[in-house]
Design an enzyme around this catalytic site. Structure first.
Site, PDB file in Angstrom:
ATOM      1  N   TYR A 134       7.748  -7.383   3.186  1.00  0.00           N
ATOM      2  CA  TYR A 134       6.534  -8.365   3.246  1.00  0.00           C
ATOM      3  C   TYR A 134       6.767  -9.608   4.174  1.00  0.00           C
ATOM      4  CZ  TYR A 134       3.247  -5.899   0.033  1.00  0.00           C
ATOM      5  OH  TYR A 134       2.368  -5.272  -0.521  1.00  0.00           O
ATOM      6  N   LYS A 143      15.501   3.491  -2.101  1.00  0.00           N
ATOM      7  CA  LYS A 143      15.418   4.657  -1.237  1.00  0.00           C
ATOM      8  C   LYS A 143      16.757   4.581  -0.504  1.00  0.00           C
ATOM      9  CE  LYS A 143      13.107   8.111   0.973  1.00  0.00           C
ATOM     10  NZ  LYS A 143      12.948   9.468   0.249  1.00  0.00           N
ATOM     11  N   ASP A 157      10.216   8.027  -4.066  1.00  0.00           N
ATOM     12  CA  ASP A 157       9.476   9.216  -4.137  1.00  0.00           C
ATOM     13  C   ASP A 157       9.487   9.997  -5.346  1.00  0.00           C
ATOM     14  OD1 ASP A 157      12.073   9.801  -3.332  1.00  0.00           O
ATOM     15  OD2 ASP A 157      11.666  11.252  -1.802  1.00  0.00           O
ATOM     16  N   ASP A 217       4.629  -2.860  -5.052  1.00  0.00           N
ATOM     17  CA  ASP A 217       3.214  -2.816  -4.832  1.00  0.00           C
ATOM     18  C   ASP A 217       2.660  -1.567  -5.176  1.00  0.00           C
ATOM     19  OD1 ASP A 217       0.922  -3.717  -3.927  1.00  0.00           O
ATOM     20  OD2 ASP A 217       1.280  -2.575  -2.124  1.00  0.00           O
ATOM     21  N   ASP A 239       0.412   0.145  -8.912  1.00  0.00           N
ATOM     22  CA  ASP A 239      -0.913   0.632  -8.748  1.00  0.00           C
ATOM     23  C   ASP A 239      -0.860   1.931  -9.545  1.00  0.00           C
ATOM     24  OD1 ASP A 239      -1.963  -1.547  -7.483  1.00  0.00           O
ATOM     25  OD2 ASP A 239      -3.113  -0.316  -6.145  1.00  0.00           O
TER      26      ASP A 239
HETATM   27  C1  IPM Z   1      -0.841  -6.958  -4.747  1.00  0.00           C
HETATM   28  C2  IPM Z   1      -1.698  -6.669  -3.803  1.00  0.00           C
HETATM   29  C3  IPM Z   1      -1.455  -7.626  -2.865  1.00  0.00           C
HETATM   30  C4  IPM Z   1       0.215  -7.268  -2.421  1.00  0.00           C
HETATM   31  C5  IPM Z   1      -2.157  -7.921  -1.497  1.00  0.00           C
HETATM   32  C6  IPM Z   1      -3.493  -8.236  -1.648  1.00  0.00           C
HETATM   33  C7  IPM Z   1      -1.485  -8.695  -0.431  1.00  0.00           C
HETATM   34  O1  IPM Z   1      -1.775  -5.416  -3.340  1.00  0.00           O
HETATM   35  O2  IPM Z   1      -0.923  -8.269  -5.423  1.00  0.00           O
HETATM   36  O3  IPM Z   1      -0.432  -5.750  -5.421  1.00  0.00           O
HETATM   37  O4  IPM Z   1       0.261  -6.295  -1.660  1.00  0.00           O
HETATM   38  O5  IPM Z   1       1.124  -7.889  -2.965  1.00  0.00           O
HETATM   39 MG    MG Z   2      -0.993  -4.104  -4.855  1.00  0.00          MG
END
Ligand code: IPM
Ligand code: MG
Length: 363
Positions: free
Chosen positions: A141, A192, A224, A248, A252
């Site tokens: 990042y 990884k 993975d 990240d 999710d």
């Molecule tokens: C998160 C989001 C952010 C990230 C984006 C909006 C920059 O997806 O906080 O998980 O990738 O960190």
């Molecule tokens: Mg995110």
């Protein structure tokens, strides 16, 4: 002692959900005498519109002076055409980096009432309680060089750099081991290392650290496989520690296991426990301002704010109990209705009202 809380509602549903979390914090402040003061500033797309930058100087000054920050969400189609360096998301990266918020805690806990809203079979997720510890201010990042450039033959190439210094790996590793010590004593480091040198170093440093934590069982998993294991047998995990990009993605996945990404809070902390608290979900511009968003992830983020930045676990527990109580009464926003029927579906503000009523009932 007064604690200064900076509200950064941001874009899309950000203002909808932050308003409910502010109401909850105000009620908790009254009950537990937290002595909070609230300030508000622009962030993300709304800051681009208002001040020409996603993390303007005025916001930076307030952020540096505050004790804790509560953020809604940033981004939306209105700003999608902007070049990468000027997008709303850059504001979020800038504040994380500016305040050195390297430690991102993303707990994925299944409230029993939401088992039927999970994308997995209830028996796979019943009792799920995972803590993802994501490194937040390094890795791909932030690594340089980065960019899109013209090559010698006139075609374009894009590039980013995944880079971690040993010290960056060690400091996030320590916090993850500490967290595992206070939980079930199991830490899975995700990398990884079969392909990427930077994560070979990551694995080595985690191994070195484990000598200081004989009571924590350290394991390693390729990312993975970790993604697969999270949807195959999620309860095998206790604490997961990983770099910025993998964290990240995995967070999710973990969020969806708990019924809805609308339920997952997060804390981003620096070495002094100053923190930025935000829901894991995005700005959902399609439902913004319509009283449809689920405010619970932001309300649970406010609970984390009480726990980590105000060191007040009584207030934090109180908020978390109120959310559990609201769910057990069958109150749901549209995203967490599930398949078990009998739920009463409500809007953002009514959900905020319900949590506040539950705070008063469950003192
Ligand atoms: C998160 C989001 C952010 C990230 C984006 C909006 C920059 O997806 O906080 O998980 O990738 O960190
Ligand atoms: Mg995110």
């Amino acid at each position: 002692m007064t604690s200064r809380v900076l509200l950064l509602p941001g874009d899309g549903i950000g203002p909808d959900v932050v308003e409910q979390a502010r109401r909850v914090l105000t009620r908790v402040d009254n009950i537990h005498r937290l002595d909070l003061t609230f300030e508000q500033a622009l962030m993300g797309g709304s800051a681009i519109d208002g001040e020409g930058s996603p993390y303007p100087n005025s916001t930076r000054a307030l952020a540096r002076d505050s004790d804790a920050i509560l953020l809604g969400a940033v981004g939306g189609p209105k700003w999608d055409a902007l070049p990468a360096a000027h997008r709303p998301e850059r504001g979020l990266l800038a504040i994380r980096s500016d305040l050195d918020l390297f430690c991102n805690l993303r707990p994925a806990i299944l409230f029993p009432e939401l088992a039927s809203a999970s994308s997995l079979h209830s028996h796979l997720v019943a009792g799920l309680d995972i803590l993802i510890v994501r490194e937040l201010t390094g890795g791909i990042y932030f690594g340089e060089p980065r960019g899109v450039q013209l090559t010698e033959d006139g075609t374009r190439e894009g590039f980013n750099t995944d880079r971690y210094e040993e010290s960056e790996i060690r400091r996030i590793g320590r916090l993850a081991f500490d967290a595992a010590q206070k939980r079930d004593g199991r830490l899975c480091s995700v990398d990884k290392a079969n392909v990427l040198e930077v994560t070979m170093l990551w694995r080595e440093v985690m191994q070195e650290l484990s000598a200081d934590y004989p009571d924590v069982e350290l394991s390693h998993m390729y990312v993975d496989n970790a993604a697969m294991q999270l949807v195959k047998e999620p309860k095998q995990f206790d604490v997961v520690v990983t770099g910025n990009l993998f964290g990240d993605i995995l967070s999710d996945i973990a969020a969806m296991l708990t019924g809805s990404i609308g339920m997952l809070p997060s804390a981003s902390l620096n070495a002094d426990s100053k923190g930025l608290y935000e829901p894991v979900h995005g700005s959902a511009p399609d439902i913004a301002g319509q009283d449809l968003a689920n405010p619970l992830a932001t309300i649970l983020s406010a609970a984390m704010l009480c726990r980590y930045s105000l060191s007040n676990s009584v207030a934090a527990d109180h908020i978390e109990r109120a959310v559990a109580s609201v769910l057990s009464h069958g109150f749901r926003t549209g995203d967490i209705v599930g398949t078990d029927g009998g739920a009463s579906v409500m809007g953002t503000t009514a959900m905020g009202d319900a949590v506040i009523a539950a705070l008063d009932e469950n003192q």
